[in-house]
Design a protein around this motif. Structure first.
Motif, short mmCIF file in Angstrom:
data_model
loop_
_atom_site.label_atom_id
_atom_site.label_comp_id
_atom_site.label_asym_id
_atom_site.label_seq_id
_atom_site.Cartn_x
_atom_site.Cartn_y
_atom_site.Cartn_z
N GLY A 47 0.78 -1.23 0.00
CA GLY A 47 0.00 0.00 0.00
C GLY A 47 0.81 1.28 0.00
O GLY A 47 0.24 2.37 -0.10
N SER A 48 2.11 1.18 0.14
CA SER A 48 2.95 2.39 0.13
C SER A 48 3.10 2.91 -1.29
O SER A 48 2.93 2.18 -2.26
N ARG A 49 3.42 4.21 -1.40
CA ARG A 49 3.58 4.84 -2.70
C ARG A 49 5.05 5.15 -2.93
O ARG A 49 5.66 5.91 -2.16
N VAL A 50 5.61 4.57 -3.97
CA VAL A 50 7.04 4.68 -4.26
C VAL A 50 7.22 5.33 -5.63
O VAL A 50 6.58 4.92 -6.61
N VAL A 51 8.09 6.35 -5.68
CA VAL A 51 8.42 7.01 -6.94
C VAL A 51 9.89 6.75 -7.25
O VAL A 51 10.76 7.02 -6.42
N LEU A 52 10.16 6.24 -8.43
CA LEU A 52 11.52 6.01 -8.89
C LEU A 52 11.91 7.15 -9.83
O LEU A 52 11.19 7.40 -10.82
N LEU A 53 13.01 7.82 -9.55
CA LEU A 53 13.55 8.83 -10.46
C LEU A 53 14.63 8.14 -11.28
O LEU A 53 15.70 7.79 -10.74
N GLY A 76 2.65 0.60 -4.56
CA GLY A 76 2.32 1.27 -5.80
C GLY A 76 3.54 2.01 -6.30
O GLY A 76 3.96 3.00 -5.71
N VAL A 77 4.14 1.53 -7.37
CA VAL A 77 5.43 2.03 -7.84
C VAL A 77 5.26 2.72 -9.19
O VAL A 77 4.72 2.15 -10.13
N THR A 78 5.75 3.96 -9.26
CA THR A 78 5.75 4.71 -10.51
C THR A 78 7.16 5.16 -10.83
O THR A 78 7.84 5.73 -9.97
N ALA A 79 7.59 4.90 -12.04
CA ALA A 79 8.91 5.33 -12.49
C ALA A 79 8.78 6.60 -13.31
O ALA A 79 8.04 6.65 -14.29
N VAL A 80 9.49 7.65 -12.88
CA VAL A 80 9.55 8.90 -13.64
C VAL A 80 10.82 8.83 -14.49
O VAL A 80 11.94 8.83 -13.96
N THR A 101 4.04 1.39 -12.90
CA THR A 101 3.65 2.29 -14.00
C THR A 101 4.79 3.24 -14.32
O THR A 101 5.76 3.35 -13.56
N VAL A 102 4.63 3.96 -15.44
CA VAL A 102 5.67 4.86 -15.93
C VAL A 102 5.07 6.23 -16.16
O VAL A 102 3.92 6.36 -16.62
N ALA A 103 5.84 7.27 -15.83
CA ALA A 103 5.39 8.64 -16.03
C ALA A 103 6.54 9.45 -16.61
O ALA A 103 7.71 9.09 -16.49
N ASP A 104 6.18 10.59 -17.24
CA ASP A 104 7.24 11.47 -17.74
C ASP A 104 7.58 12.51 -16.68
O ASP A 104 6.86 12.68 -15.70
N PRO A 105 8.70 13.25 -16.85
CA PRO A 105 9.13 14.20 -15.82
C PRO A 105 8.09 15.25 -15.46
O PRO A 105 8.07 15.74 -14.33
N GLY A 106 7.21 15.59 -16.39
CA GLY A 106 6.20 16.61 -16.09
C GLY A 106 5.29 16.24 -14.95
O GLY A 106 4.76 17.12 -14.26
N ALA A 107 5.09 14.94 -14.73
CA ALA A 107 4.23 14.49 -13.63
C ALA A 107 5.01 14.23 -12.35
O ALA A 107 4.42 13.90 -11.31
N GLY A 108 6.34 14.39 -12.42
CA GLY A 108 7.17 13.98 -11.29
C GLY A 108 6.90 14.71 -10.00
O GLY A 108 6.81 14.10 -8.93
N GLU A 109 6.79 16.05 -10.07
CA GLU A 109 6.61 16.81 -8.83
C GLU A 109 5.33 16.42 -8.11
O GLU A 109 5.31 16.26 -6.88
N ARG A 110 4.25 16.26 -8.87
CA ARG A 110 2.97 15.87 -8.26
C ARG A 110 3.07 14.49 -7.62
O ARG A 110 2.57 14.27 -6.51
N LEU A 111 3.72 13.58 -8.29
CA LEU A 111 3.87 12.22 -7.74
C LEU A 111 4.72 12.22 -6.47
O LEU A 111 4.41 11.51 -5.50
N ILE A 112 5.79 13.01 -6.49
CA ILE A 112 6.67 13.07 -5.32
C ILE A 112 5.95 13.63 -4.11
O ILE A 112 6.14 13.15 -2.98
N GLU A 113 5.09 14.61 -4.32
CA GLU A 113 4.35 15.21 -3.20
C GLU A 113 3.50 14.19 -2.46
O GLU A 113 3.26 14.32 -1.26
N ARG A 114 3.03 13.14 -3.16
CA ARG A 114 2.15 12.14 -2.55
C ARG A 114 2.89 10.88 -2.16
O ARG A 114 2.28 9.93 -1.64
#
Length: 488
Positions: A47-53, A76-80, A101-114
């Motif tokens: 259930g944790s939210r993980v962002v990969l840069l 929940g893992v998203t790669a920026v 899932t995969v995201a582009d850098p434009g979504a990175g700041e929003r994802l990092i905030e959460r």
């Protein structure tokens, strides 16, 4: 002992090991260790939210494979992707198979905030200079967020070989490094960006050379260096250290240098200088003389310079002695460079960043920003061992080539007047007891830093308090070396 190797050495070791292993084995080992560290930091993975840069190098691949492991455990893992067309293909496929899932850098700041966790896989150990422009907003967002930040191998934007930070860099709460430490993880200013460092063994040990770029002693190694009197020892066999320090204006420097020397393992301390009354009043066991270094009596090492004012004659007289010499403070300014280079007995110079800058003819900021280069340059110019004091104290061998030692025990509370005088006396006493210049500097800095911790315990501390805590530090080192694994 912690050891650190430069980028080219690490890459050569990795190539040699990969040639004997199935393809991808090293990355999987690294990813497994990284995922374990991330899971432990999270506490609850599901259930944790993980962002990969994710950048374009192998560090990005490590992050992607580790992210896949976390996704399989319910995160929940998203790669920026900072370079979408150049992301590690195997790691990207593994993440997607695991439900990431995969995201582009434009979504990175929003994802990092959460996010609960941000994994920094932007730049690998070969990166030079600060972060590129597209990564800077992501680093700033990570700094603002509540998420924990884990750096892969080292924080992006710092120099792995030198510890320099030449632009924007990402600050980590934990750095997970692979195979061996890199010098930048042990040297400021980069060390400040790394946070605690966890080393993951990926099997490189046998491929690395015997002599590292950098090493950090721990309790066991320091304990092995400390002199211990034998049954037949007397004060002269244990060594006599001479202290040529102090002046009418700065008598306290003499007192503090003697305080450090009395706790440094030599059997006796001779003091020469104009502060004899102040020294004898505080330490009646000191052998005091006002007849100059040549006529003070036999010593096994000299300390010269703390609080010396403009007494160039005494500095020159000590440098002419055929015994080891430690040069500090005013002695660094007054010493003739040619006389230092001409010495045949060991010499240890102990500047802080400002003094080193003056000796090198550069700004203090240049020294503080490139500490490893500065200490090597000084040791090369003067043909002397150099102890560069500071937030990460470095000790380079005479000539500047070879392994540099970094001290792990300091505390910011040691940034207090007179603290360096105590260190000079302590390291000088170890010189007189028979240690080499590098060993005396290394062991002295280790004990001094540990004594500073004990004396301060989170509160302001004076130099005299540090000197009085040296015996406790000495005992702690001995006890730690004897205990299970030691500490440090």
């Amino acid at each position: 002992m912690r050891t650190a190797y430069g980028v080219e050495t690490v890459r050569a070791a990795e190539r040699a090991l990969m040639a004997r292993l199935p393809e991808g084995t090293l990355m999987q080992r690294a990813a497994a260790g990284l995922a374990t560290a991330c899971a432990q930091l999270l506490g609850r993975v599901y259930g944790s939210r993980v962002v990969l840069l994710v950048g374009s190098g192998d560090n990005g691949g490590d992050a992607l494979h580790a992210g896949a492991r976390l996704a399989r455990r319910g995160a929940g893992v998203t790669a920026v992707l900072l370079s979408p067309g150049r992301a590690h293909p195997g790691g990207l496929a593994a993440l997607r198979r695991a439900g990431g899932t995969v995201a582009d850098p434009g979504a990175g700041e929003r994802l990092i905030e959460r996010a609960d966790l941000v994994v920094d896989g932007i730049v690998g150990i070969g990166g030079k200079g600060g972060l590129r422009a597209e990564a800077v907003p992501l680093a700033r967002a990570a700094a603002r967020s509540r998420a924990a930040v884990v750096a892969v191998d080292l924080p992006s934007g710092v120099d792995a070989d030198t510890g320099e930070v030449r632009g924007a860099a990402l600050r980590a709460d934990l750095t997970v490094t692979f195979g061996t430490h890199k010098p930048g993880l042990l040297i400021d200013p980069a060390r400040e960006y790394a946070g605690p460092v966890r080393l993951v063994d990926i099997g490189l040990g046998a491929e690395l050379p015997a002599d590292p770029e950098l090493e950090a002693l721990q309790h066991a190694e320091v304990a092995a260096l400390l002199p211990e009197p034998a049954a037949e020892s007397d004060k002269y066999r244990r060594g006599v250290v001479g202290i040529a320090a102090g002046s009418a204006r700065y008598p306290g420097a003499a007192v503090l240098a003697v305080a450090g020397a009395l706790r440094g393992g030599a059997g006796a301390v001779r003091y020469v200088g104009p502060a004899g009354d102040a020294v004898i009043a505080r330490f009646p066991e000191t052998l005091v003389s006002d007849r100059g270094p040549k006529r003070a009596g036999r010593v096994q090492a000299w300390v010269v310079g703390p609080g010396a004012g403009d007494d160039a004659g005494t500095v020159a007289e000590v440098l002419a002695a055929e015994v080891p010499v430690l040069v500090d403070a005013d002695g660094l300014r007054l010493a003739d460079a040619g006389a230092v280079r001409a010495r045949t007995a060991p010499t240890l110079m102990t500047p802080h960043a400002g003094e080193a800058a003056a000796l090198l003819g550069v700004s203090r900021e240049e020294v503080e920003g490139a500490r490893l280069a500065a200490v090597r340059e000084l040791a090369g110019r003067y043909g002397a061992a150099v102890l560069l004091k500071g937030s990460s104290t470095l000790v380079a061998p005479a000539g500047g080539a070879g392994t540099v030692r970094v001290n792990p025990t300091g505390t910011p509370w040691l940034a207090t007047a007179g603290s360096g005088d105590v260190l000079s006396g302590l390291a000088g006493s170890l010189l007189a007891a028979g240690l080499s210049a590098v060993d005396a500097g290394s062991a002295g800095a280790y004990l001094h830093g540990l004594a500073g911790r004990f004396a301060a315990q989170g509160a302001p501390v004076g130099a005299r308090d540090v000197a009085e805590a040296v015996p406790r530090a000495w005992r702690d080192v001995r006890a730690g070396a004897l205990g299970p694994g030691g500490t440090g």
